[in-house]
Design an enzyme around this catalytic site. Structure first.
Site, PDB file in Angstrom:
ATOM      1  N   LYS A   1      14.676  12.261  74.096  1.00 49.58           N
ATOM      2  CA  LYS A   1      13.907  10.598  73.594  1.00 49.58           C
ATOM      3  C   LYS A   1      14.684  10.222  72.482  1.00 49.58           C
ATOM      4  CE  LYS A   1      10.782  10.895  76.860  1.00 49.58           C
ATOM      5  NZ  LYS A   1      10.450   9.981  77.850  1.00 49.58           N
ATOM      6  N   ASP A   2      15.545  10.924  71.801  1.00 47.86           N
ATOM      7  CA  ASP A   2      16.169  10.311  70.577  1.00 47.86           C
ATOM      8  C   ASP A   2      17.096   8.991  71.176  1.00 47.86           C
ATOM      9  OD1 ASP A   2      15.218  12.306  68.907  1.00 47.86           O
ATOM     10  OD2 ASP A   2      17.123  13.210  68.685  1.00 47.86           O
TER      11      ASP A   2
END
Length: 322
Positions: A38-39
């Site tokens: 999700k970065d």
């Protein structure tokens, strides 16, 4: 942090390859700086908002998250001079909540994450907060096209390059749908014969939607596998790039996590464990050939799920102490 996002390793897992008599590879997304795939999404959504002047300097990024997207947003917001407010459901692990707070996020715990139509959901309350407070921006990962674009532009090309274009199956959990939609689209544009398979918990409605093109009339209780499964269809799920979605339960996922840890020493995250369980449970139906190259996406690390997955394993207390 921004320069360290992406280009995560992809390795062949000898244990799984031997177990299923095929070639199994793992895309290690927990190697991102925030230890999550999700970065990538957080970076694309934040940069989009800043570049298109949707937020002013010093403002607050708002998100509804099971923890990982929120953590990426919190870390990047702090690095870039912004604040963050993250709405999580009460099922979010304690480890993730503490991580969010440690990254400087203001955390709001909500009843559920059932979508914008539920007044008590993370999504509704996040949108409401952003609409009623000055200089805030709701990144809205469930409907933000940057979610898909992040994986289409980065993760998909990485997998294709690391596999030298030799891939037969790609398997990922489905939460917002952005990961499997972005990667699936890229891979199928390269080779339409690649099988793109999703994993969701029992009670999720996405497999029904894929098969019938509509929501089920009756919904059953959603098995709480953190990060995947939905009672609504996210705008960031593009089902035309998904061939099939398989369902698996919490108990099977927990068993798979413990077995994998015992055999490899690796502590898999919750949705990674669900993928492991799905491959084992549906192994005969999947009909992998010896020459197949199967890529599993592990989106995060099991250190965020000690209390939910690993509390009763030998040495749990020592792991926590370290």
């Amino acid at each position: 942090m921004r320069d360290l996002i992406g280009n995560t390793p992809l390795r062949r897992c000898s244990y799984l390859s031997s177990k299923f008599d095929t070639n199994v590879f793992i895309k290690e997304e927990y190697c991102n700086p925030g230890m999550s795939s999700k970065d990538r999404v957080a970076l694309y959504m934040i940069e989009d908002a800043i570049n298109f002047k949707k937020i002013k300097p010093g403002g607050t990024f708002v998100e509804a998250s099971s923890g990982n997207t929120g953590y990426g947003i919190a870390l990047l917001s702090r690095e870039m001079g912004y604040k963050s407010k993250i709405f999580v459901s009460k099922s979010c692990s304690g480890e993730k909540i503490e991580l969010l707070k440690s990254a400087g996020a203001d955390v709001e715990i909500c009843e559920n994450s059932n979508g914008l139509s539920d007044f008590f959901s993370t999504q509704f309350l996040a949108q409401s907060y952003a609409s009623n407070n000055y200089n805030t921006y709701f990144t809205n990962q469930y409907y933000n096209s940057s979610n898909i674009r992040a994986h289409y532009k980065t993760t998909g090309p990485e997998i294709w390059s690391q596999m030298f274009g030799s891939i037969t199956h790609f398997i990922a959990g489905i939460g917002t749908g952005g990961t499997i939609s972005g990667i699936g689209r890229y891979l199928k544009e390269k080779d339409e014969k690649i099988s793109v398979l999703g994993v969701e918990p029992y009670g999720s409605i996405l497999s029904h939607f894929l098969e019938y093109g509509k929501l089920p009339v009756l919904n059953r209780q959603l098995d709480p596998i953190e990060g995947i499964g939905r009672t609504f269809v996210p705008g960031t799920l593009d089902i035309k790039y998904v061939d099939k979605i398989y369902q698996i339960g919490v108990s099977e996922s927990r068993t798979a996590a413990h077995k994998y840890k015992d055999k490899t020493g690796f502590i898999a995250g919750f949705s990674s464990a669900a993928i492991l369980a799905m491959v084992e449970y549906y192994w005969k139906e999947l009909m992998f050939k010896k020459s197949d190259n199967v890529v599993l996406l592990f989106p995060d690390h099991g250190s965020r799920y000690f209390s939910k997955l690993y509390r009763n394993i030998a040495g749990y207390e020592k792991i926590l102490e370290n």
